[in-house]
Design a protein around this motif. Structure first.
Motif, PDB file in Angstrom:
ATOM      1  N   ASP A  87      28.914  15.491 -29.957  1.00  0.00           N
ATOM      2  CA  ASP A  87      28.753  16.220 -28.695  1.00  0.00           C
ATOM      3  C   ASP A  87      29.807  17.303 -28.498  1.00  0.00           C
ATOM      4  O   ASP A  87      29.694  18.110 -27.576  1.00  0.00           O
ATOM      5  CB  ASP A  87      28.823  15.246 -27.512  1.00  0.00           C
ATOM      6  N   THR A 154      15.184  24.757 -27.499  1.00  0.00           N
ATOM      7  CA  THR A 154      14.224  24.614 -26.407  1.00  0.00           C
ATOM      8  C   THR A 154      12.817  24.759 -26.974  1.00  0.00           C
ATOM      9  O   THR A 154      12.645  24.968 -28.183  1.00  0.00           O
ATOM     10  CB  THR A 154      14.482  25.653 -25.299  1.00  0.00           C
ATOM     11  N   THR A 171      17.895  17.505 -32.670  1.00  0.00           N
ATOM     12  CA  THR A 171      17.957  17.798 -31.239  1.00  0.00           C
ATOM     13  C   THR A 171      16.555  18.058 -30.716  1.00  0.00           C
ATOM     14  O   THR A 171      15.806  18.837 -31.302  1.00  0.00           O
ATOM     15  CB  THR A 171      18.849  19.027 -30.969  1.00  0.00           C
ATOM     16  N   ARG A 177      14.062  23.334 -20.675  1.00  0.00           N
ATOM     17  CA  ARG A 177      15.403  22.740 -20.767  1.00  0.00           C
ATOM     18  C   ARG A 177      16.094  23.237 -22.024  1.00  0.00           C
ATOM     19  O   ARG A 177      15.456  23.400 -23.062  1.00  0.00           O
ATOM     20  CB  ARG A 177      15.304  21.211 -20.789  1.00  0.00           C
ATOM     21  N   ASN A 179      18.841  22.283 -24.764  1.00  0.00           N
ATOM     22  CA  ASN A 179      19.724  21.311 -25.407  1.00  0.00           C
ATOM     23  C   ASN A 179      20.553  22.038 -26.462  1.00  0.00           C
ATOM     24  O   ASN A 179      20.114  23.058 -27.005  1.00  0.00           O
ATOM     25  CB  ASN A 179      18.923  20.188 -26.057  1.00  0.00           C
TER      26      ASN A 179
END
Length: 227
Positions: A87, A154, A171, A177, A179
């Protein structure tokens, strides 16, 4: 690139994937130790005469309560470390936006003024000799080697998933949205991936090809496409 009858992972090409492979091996060794202990105790119980000496043994109960907790801690600590590493996105050198469509990808190099292209799978009839069927595309992603890359993912229609196994990246692409994920390639090469979310009839025809190259090659490529 995976080979036929391959049981293990693809060769790791990023630090994150190297950590994931090491954690996988670590977890397998823990599982092997547990299975070996359980099999040994089963064999011991089958071969030895039954005894009631351990019916009220508090020491044994204490051991089989504490031991699983220690095993869980041995698995949880490296797992959490890798999760935080995946992350972490710290000052990327390049940002790439991947947009999933039915059934192709659109890529935007947001650090450049006008560097956008669509990436379709090459039909088998147009496939050059020596290239991989169902995995080669007409426009590859080119990135500089040993540079932090941020990927914003996306989708334009339905759920997709941008995944490249040898880079340790997967991912979800969700409409409406954004990411993001990141990776660093440790060597030059061509890395293959696919959409990993069932997205319709041609879900299996959305390959991803990432080409890692020296910085000078990337600069020449980006200048050629931008002009």
């Amino acid at each position: 690139m995976a080979n036929h009858s391959q049981f293990g992972f693809q060769d790791a090409s990023s630090p994150i994937m190297e950590e994931l492979v090491e954690f996988h091996d670590h977890a397998l060794m823990v599982a092997l130790a547990i299975c070996s202990l359980v099999l040994y105790l089963l064999a011991l119980m089958l071969m030895e005469k039954l005894s009631s000496n351990t019916v009220d043994a508090q020491e044994v109960e204490l051991i089989w309560t504490i031991l699983p907790a220690i095993v869980l801690i041995m698995l949880a600590l490296p797992s959490l470390q890798i999760l935080y590493m995946m992350d972490e996105i710290d000052e990327p050198d390049l940002t790439l936006k991947a947009i999933g469509h039915q059934w192709y990808w659109t890529y935007e190099y947001t650090d450049f003024k006008d560097l956008t292209f669509d990436s379709y799978m090459l039909p088998t009839a147009d496939l050059p000799l020596g290239h991989f069927r169902l995995l080669e595309v007409d426009h590859r992603i080119v990135i500089p080697m040993e540079s932090p890359i941020r990927v914003i993912v996306t989708a334009d229609d339905v759920l997709h998933s941008w995944a490249v196994p040898s880079l340790g990246v997967k991912t979800d692409a969700i409409p409406g949205r954004l990411n993001q994920t990141s990776f660093i390639t440790t060597r030059p090469g061509i890395f293959y991936g696919q959409c990993s979310e069932i997205c319709g009839a041609n879900h299996s025809f959305m390959p991803i090809v990432v080409e890692s190259a020296p910085l000078t090659h990337f600069e020449s490529w980006s200048s050629l496409l931008s002009s």
